[in-house]
Design a protein around this motif. Structure first.
Motif, short mmCIF file in Angstrom:
data_model
loop_
_atom_site.label_atom_id
_atom_site.label_comp_id
_atom_site.label_asym_id
_atom_site.label_seq_id
_atom_site.Cartn_x
_atom_site.Cartn_y
_atom_site.Cartn_z
N PRO A 1 0.83 -1.22 0.00
CA PRO A 1 0.00 0.00 0.00
C PRO A 1 0.86 1.26 0.00
O PRO A 1 1.92 1.31 0.62
CB PRO A 1 -0.80 -0.12 1.30
N GLN A 2 0.38 2.27 -0.70
CA GLN A 2 1.07 3.55 -0.74
C GLN A 2 0.67 4.44 0.43
O GLN A 2 1.44 5.30 0.85
CB GLN A 2 0.77 4.27 -2.05
N HIS A 3 -0.53 4.28 0.97
CA HIS A 3 -1.02 5.05 2.11
C HIS A 3 -1.30 4.11 3.27
O HIS A 3 -1.51 2.91 3.08
CB HIS A 3 -2.30 5.82 1.74
N GLY A 4 -1.31 4.67 4.46
CA GLY A 4 -1.61 3.87 5.64
C GLY A 4 -2.03 4.73 6.81
O GLY A 4 -1.75 5.94 6.86
N LEU A 5 -2.72 4.11 7.76
CA LEU A 5 -3.24 4.79 8.95
C LEU A 5 -3.01 3.89 10.15
O LEU A 5 -3.39 2.71 10.13
CB LEU A 5 -4.73 5.10 8.78
N THR A 6 -2.39 4.43 11.18
CA THR A 6 -2.14 3.66 12.39
C THR A 6 -3.37 3.69 13.31
O THR A 6 -4.32 4.44 13.07
CB THR A 6 -0.93 4.20 13.14
N GLN A 7 -3.30 2.89 14.35
CA GLN A 7 -4.35 2.92 15.36
C GLN A 7 -4.10 4.07 16.32
O GLN A 7 -3.02 4.64 16.38
CB GLN A 7 -4.40 1.59 16.12
N MET A 8 -5.12 4.42 17.09
CA MET A 8 -4.96 5.44 18.13
C MET A 8 -4.24 4.84 19.34
O MET A 8 -4.55 3.73 19.76
CB MET A 8 -6.32 5.98 18.56
N SER A 9 -3.30 5.59 19.86
CA SER A 9 -2.52 5.12 21.00
C SER A 9 -2.32 6.26 21.98
O SER A 9 -2.39 7.44 21.61
CB SER A 9 -1.16 4.58 20.52
N THR A 10 -2.05 5.91 23.24
CA THR A 10 -1.87 6.90 24.29
C THR A 10 -0.87 6.39 25.32
O THR A 10 -0.59 5.19 25.39
CB THR A 10 -3.22 7.21 24.98
N ASN A 11 -0.34 7.32 26.10
CA ASN A 11 0.56 6.97 27.19
C ASN A 11 0.07 7.55 28.52
O ASN A 11 0.86 7.75 29.44
CB ASN A 11 1.97 7.49 26.90
N ARG A 12 -1.24 7.81 28.61
CA ARG A 12 -1.78 8.44 29.82
C ARG A 12 -1.72 7.51 31.04
O ARG A 12 -1.80 7.97 32.17
CB ARG A 12 -3.23 8.87 29.57
N SER A 13 -1.57 6.21 30.82
CA SER A 13 -1.48 5.29 31.96
C SER A 13 -0.11 5.31 32.61
O SER A 13 0.06 4.80 33.73
CB SER A 13 -1.79 3.86 31.51
N GLY A 14 0.90 5.90 31.96
CA GLY A 14 2.25 5.97 32.52
C GLY A 14 2.72 7.40 32.66
O GLY A 14 1.93 8.33 32.91
N HIS A 15 4.02 7.59 32.46
CA HIS A 15 4.62 8.92 32.55
C HIS A 15 4.33 9.70 31.28
O HIS A 15 4.16 9.13 30.20
CB HIS A 15 6.13 8.79 32.76
N PHE A 16 4.28 11.04 31.39
CA PHE A 16 3.90 11.85 30.22
C PHE A 16 4.94 11.79 29.11
O PHE A 16 4.63 12.05 27.95
CB PHE A 16 3.67 13.30 30.65
N SER A 17 6.20 11.46 29.44
CA SER A 17 7.25 11.38 28.42
C SER A 17 7.48 9.97 27.92
O SER A 17 8.45 9.73 27.18
CB SER A 17 8.56 11.95 28.98
N ASP A 18 6.63 9.01 28.29
CA ASP A 18 6.78 7.64 27.80
C ASP A 18 6.47 7.56 26.31
O ASP A 18 5.80 8.43 25.74
CB ASP A 18 5.85 6.69 28.56
#
Length: 242
Positions: A93-110
């Motif tokens: 594929p020439q285009h792509g979309l990742t899933q939504m991800s977050t780091n709110r369960s850990g440190h803000f700089s994770d």
């Protein structure tokens, strides 16, 4: 009686001539395809007849890191592969979309982990316009609309993978560039709307002449892991691995 014997005898000369003519035509018909197939096999086996080289890229968009944390709760990326006019996308594929991800369960700089796989194959006759990957990073909080967090771009690697013992060092950290407003009025408008300015055509970042004069700042990094397999380059005279 003699005339009847001559007309009824199965092995007369007329039948022999017809059978010989039909057998010759059959031999000619069967020989024609073989005569056409032999040159194709010789061309395929002949050395130095390659007209293009292929470039296979495998890897993944690993993660994103923001020093003071992202402005949004959920982060996702959109990527696009861009190459010159001599390059043709053969697979993937020439285009792509990742899933939504977050780091709110850990440190803000994770790290905000995506692990988005990438696997494409290009073929070309010239290295001009070497393929690049352009990634747009977006964020979303709650049920609000998505907003831009920045852009990242990098050329696809030329050389192959590193040894397994150095697998961790093969990660490429690409800076995330955020457009800035040209004046104070634009900054105030962006703050009131809580939306970052966006480029009308992000592909201008891939050209140094077109991106000259853009006001950008770097905030955060995007980690990519890409590996290369190249075939047919030496037959065209390209010895990059020497």
């Amino acid at each position: 009686m003699d005339d009847s014997e001559e007309t009824c005898y199965p092995g007369n000369p007329g039948n022999d001539s017809q059978s010989k003519g039909s057998s010759r035509q059959r031999q000619r018909k069967t020989k024609k395809p073989s005569a056409l197939e032999e040159p194709d096999d010789e061309l395929q086996d002949a050395p130095g007849t390659a007209s293009y080289f292929s470039l296979c890229i495998t890897g993944q968009i690993v993660s994103a890191t923001f020093p003071l944390g992202p402005d949004k709760e959920f982060i996702f990326c959109r990527y696009e592969l861009i190459a010159g006019p001599d390059w043709q996308l053969a697979a993937g594929p020439q285009h792509g979309l990742t899933q939504m991800s977050t780091n709110r369960s850990g440190h803000f700089s994770d790290q905000i982990v995506f692990n988005m796989p990438i696997e494409v194959t290009y073929k070309s006759t010239s290295p001009f316009g070497w393929p690049q990957i352009l990634i747009s990073v977006f964020g979303q909080s709650g049920g609000r609309d998505e907003s831009l967090l920045g852009y990242a771009h990098v050329h696809l690697p030329v050389f192959g993978n590193r040894p397994h013992g150095e697998q961790a060092s093969s990660l490429s950290a690409v800076p995330i560039l955020t457009p800035r407003c040209q004046n104070m009025l634009g900054d105030v408008t962006s703050w009131l709307l809580r939306r970052q300015p966006e480029l009308k055509d992000p592909k201008v970042l891939l050209d140094n002449l077109q991106s000259k004069g853009l006001s950008m700042e770097s905030y955060g990094t995007l980690e990519l892991q890409l590996h290369t397999i190249m075939r047919g380059a030496r037959k065209l005279g390209y010895n990059w691995h020497n």
